[in-house]
Design a protein around this motif. Structure first.
Motif, PDB file in Angstrom:
ATOM      1  N   LEU A  36       0.852  -1.182   0.000  1.00 54.17           N
ATOM      2  CA  LEU A  36       0.000   0.000   0.000  1.00 54.17           C
ATOM      3  C   LEU A  36       0.890   1.234   0.000  1.00 54.17           C
ATOM      4  N   LEU A  37       0.515   2.213  -0.808  1.00 54.90           N
ATOM      5  CA  LEU A  37       1.195   3.498  -0.827  1.00 54.90           C
ATOM      6  C   LEU A  37       0.177   4.585  -0.527  1.00 54.90           C
ATOM      7  N   ILE A  38       0.546   5.514   0.343  1.00 54.90           N
ATOM      8  CA  ILE A  38      -0.298   6.673   0.623  1.00 54.90           C
ATOM      9  C   ILE A  38       0.544   7.913   0.349  1.00 54.90           C
ATOM     10  N   LEU A  39       0.130   8.691  -0.643  1.00 51.66           N
ATOM     11  CA  LEU A  39       0.818   9.931  -0.974  1.00 51.66           C
ATOM     12  C   LEU A  39       0.296  11.047  -0.075  1.00 51.66           C
ATOM     13  N   ARG A  40       1.200  11.691   0.629  1.00 49.03           N
ATOM     14  CA  ARG A  40       0.873  12.841   1.474  1.00 49.03           C
ATOM     15  C   ARG A  40       1.382  14.099   0.780  1.00 49.03           C
ATOM     16  N   ASP A  41       0.565  15.141   0.771  1.00 46.63           N
ATOM     17  CA  ASP A  41       0.923  16.372   0.058  1.00 46.63           C
ATOM     18  C   ASP A  41       2.205  17.004   0.571  1.00 46.63           C
ATOM     19  N   GLY A  42       2.477  16.890   1.840  1.00 45.88           N
ATOM     20  CA  GLY A  42       3.730  17.383   2.389  1.00 45.88           C
ATOM     21  C   GLY A  42       3.785  18.889   2.538  1.00 45.88           C
ATOM     22  N   GLU A  43       4.974  19.405   2.489  1.00 44.39           N
ATOM     23  CA  GLU A  43       5.262  20.803   2.805  1.00 44.39           C
ATOM     24  C   GLU A  43       6.068  21.446   1.686  1.00 44.39           C
ATOM     25  N   PRO A  44       5.564  22.560   1.116  1.00 45.60           N
ATOM     26  CA  PRO A  44       6.332  23.221   0.057  1.00 45.60           C
ATOM     27  C   PRO A  44       7.585  23.935   0.569  1.00 45.60           C
ATOM     28  N   GLY A  45       7.604  24.297   1.839  1.00 46.10           N
ATOM     29  CA  GLY A  45       8.771  24.969   2.398  1.00 46.10           C
ATOM     30  C   GLY A  45       8.893  26.408   1.925  1.00 46.10           C
ATOM     31  N   GLU A  46       9.975  27.039   2.323  1.00 53.82           N
ATOM     32  CA  GLU A  46      10.251  28.419   1.920  1.00 53.82           C
ATOM     33  C   GLU A  46      10.881  28.422   0.532  1.00 53.82           C
ATOM     34  N   PRO A  47      10.326  29.195  -0.381  1.00 52.91           N
ATOM     35  CA  PRO A  47      10.888  29.201  -1.737  1.00 52.91           C
ATOM     36  C   PRO A  47      12.104  30.120  -1.846  1.00 52.91           C
ATOM     37  N   GLU A  48      12.931  29.820  -2.823  1.00 50.80           N
ATOM     38  CA  GLU A  48      13.949  30.768  -3.261  1.00 50.80           C
ATOM     39  C   GLU A  48      13.213  31.739  -4.167  1.00 50.80           C
ATOM     40  N   VAL A  49      13.492  33.014  -4.057  1.00 51.39           N
ATOM     41  CA  VAL A  49      12.786  34.011  -4.850  1.00 51.39           C
ATOM     42  C   VAL A  49      13.779  34.747  -5.739  1.00 51.39           C
ATOM     43  N   THR A  50      13.418  34.860  -7.010  1.00 49.32           N
ATOM     44  CA  THR A  50      14.186  35.703  -7.921  1.00 49.32           C
ATOM     45  C   THR A  50      13.280  36.835  -8.387  1.00 49.32           C
ATOM     46  N   LEU A  51      13.898  37.955  -8.717  1.00 47.20           N
ATOM     47  CA  LEU A  51      13.149  39.127  -9.148  1.00 47.20           C
ATOM     48  C   LEU A  51      13.318  39.329 -10.652  1.00 47.20           C
ATOM     49  N   SER A  52      12.374  40.023 -11.236  1.00 47.85           N
ATOM     50  CA  SER A  52      12.411  40.467 -12.627  1.00 47.85           C
ATOM     51  C   SER A  52      12.609  39.329 -13.615  1.00 47.85           C
ATOM     52  N   PRO A  53      11.643  38.540 -13.875  1.00 54.02           N
ATOM     53  CA  PRO A  53      10.313  38.577 -13.286  1.00 54.02           C
ATOM     54  C   PRO A  53      10.288  37.855 -11.933  1.00 54.02           C
ATOM     55  N   LEU A  54       9.338  38.249 -11.098  1.00 53.99           N
ATOM     56  CA  LEU A  54       9.186  37.637  -9.785  1.00 53.99           C
ATOM     57  C   LEU A  54       8.864  36.159  -9.954  1.00 53.99           C
ATOM     58  N   THR A  55       9.702  35.300  -9.391  1.00 56.30           N
ATOM     59  CA  THR A  55       9.561  33.859  -9.552  1.00 56.30           C
ATOM     60  C   THR A  55       9.888  33.171  -8.231  1.00 56.30           C
ATOM     61  N   TYR A  56       9.096  32.155  -7.903  1.00 56.21           N
ATOM     62  CA  TYR A  56       9.276  31.383  -6.672  1.00 56.21           C
ATOM     63  C   TYR A  56       9.735  29.971  -7.043  1.00 56.21           C
ATOM     64  N   HIS A  57      10.863  29.549  -6.504  1.00 58.59           N
ATOM     65  CA  HIS A  57      11.440  28.236  -6.789  1.00 58.59           C
ATOM     66  C   HIS A  57      11.272  27.366  -5.538  1.00 58.59           C
ATOM     67  N   TYR A  58      10.458  26.344  -5.660  1.00 55.91           N
ATOM     68  CA  TYR A  58      10.156  25.477  -4.517  1.00 55.91           C
ATOM     69  C   TYR A  58      10.911  24.159  -4.589  1.00 55.91           C
ATOM     70  N   GLN A  59      11.216  23.641  -3.415  1.00 53.68           N
ATOM     71  CA  GLN A  59      11.655  22.259  -3.238  1.00 53.68           C
ATOM     72  C   GLN A  59      10.639  21.643  -2.278  1.00 53.68           C
ATOM     73  N   HIS A  60       9.513  21.289  -2.855  1.00 57.15           N
ATOM     74  CA  HIS A  60       8.365  20.789  -2.107  1.00 57.15           C
ATOM     75  C   HIS A  60       8.659  19.362  -1.633  1.00 57.15           C
ATOM     76  N   ARG A  61       8.469  19.118  -0.357  1.00 51.52           N
ATOM     77  CA  ARG A  61       8.736  17.791   0.218  1.00 51.52           C
ATOM     78  C   ARG A  61       7.403  17.067   0.433  1.00 51.52           C
ATOM     79  N   ALA A  62       7.053  16.210  -0.515  1.00 49.33           N
ATOM     80  CA  ALA A  62       5.897  15.331  -0.365  1.00 49.33           C
ATOM     81  C   ALA A  62       6.392  14.043   0.285  1.00 49.33           C
ATOM     82  N   GLU A  63       5.469  13.214   0.727  1.00 49.68           N
ATOM     83  CA  GLU A  63       5.866  11.949   1.361  1.00 49.68           C
ATOM     84  C   GLU A  63       5.009  10.816   0.847  1.00 49.68           C
ATOM     85  N   ILE A  64       5.649   9.677   0.652  1.00 52.16           N
ATOM     86  CA  ILE A  64       4.949   8.448   0.303  1.00 52.16           C
ATOM     87  C   ILE A  64       5.089   7.505   1.485  1.00 52.16           C
ATOM     88  N   GLU A  65       3.963   7.109   2.054  1.00 53.74           N
ATOM     89  CA  GLU A  65       3.993   6.095   3.102  1.00 53.74           C
ATOM     90  C   GLU A  65       3.857   4.738   2.408  1.00 53.74           C
TER      91      GLU A  65
END
Length: 139
Positions: free
Chosen positions: A38-67
């Motif tokens: 059995l696998l259960i996918l948990r949405d997890g936590e996106p965490g704090e993004p790295e932000v770049t400007l011009s254009p404004l962009t958010y870079h995530y390392q989202h930590r999901a979990e598979i049980e």
């Protein structure tokens, strides 16, 4: 229209659903675990993004979990096969069809869980890091 985050999590769930085990998303552990596991996918936590400007962009390392959970007399081998199949499914398309920059799993830390009156469970949380970029944290 789905957000980028939800689209990526849905694509990951679809990719895992191709495996022979039962794959749930955000559900509780059922009373019975089938022999393939059995696998259960948990949405997890996106965490704090790295932000770049011009254009404004958010870079995530989202930590999901598979049980990952297996039960039965041959649970060690079944667990090993299940983890290897997750790795192969992720390696077959690291961008989830182009909607994610990169997907990578971390090593599981398995534990044996006793169950009164039944065969014990072997379970682990497998962190999956989803690298993606969005123009808005809510998109």
């Amino acid at each position: 229209m789905l957000t980028s985050r939800e689209s990526i999590l849905a694509a990951l769930h679809t990719r895992l659903s191709a495996l022979p085990s039962v794959v749930l998303r955000g559900d509780v552990l059922p009373e019975r675990v089938l022999s393939a596991g059995l696998l259960i996918l948990r949405d997890g936590e996106p965490g704090e993004p790295e932000v770049t400007l011009s254009p404004l962009t958010y870079h995530y390392q989202h930590r999901a979990e598979i049980e990952a959970v297996v039960q039965g007399s041959d649970r060690d081998a079944t667990f090993d096969v299940l983890c290897a199949s997750i790795g192969a499914a992720l390696a077959s398309d690291r961008t989830l069809g182009g909607i994610c920059d990169w997907v990578e799993a971390e090593a599981p830390r398995p534990v044996d869980l006793p169950v009164e009156g039944a065969a014990s469970l072997k379970a682990a949380v497998i962190p999956v890091i989803l690298h993606y970029t969005v123009a808005d944290p809510l998109s």
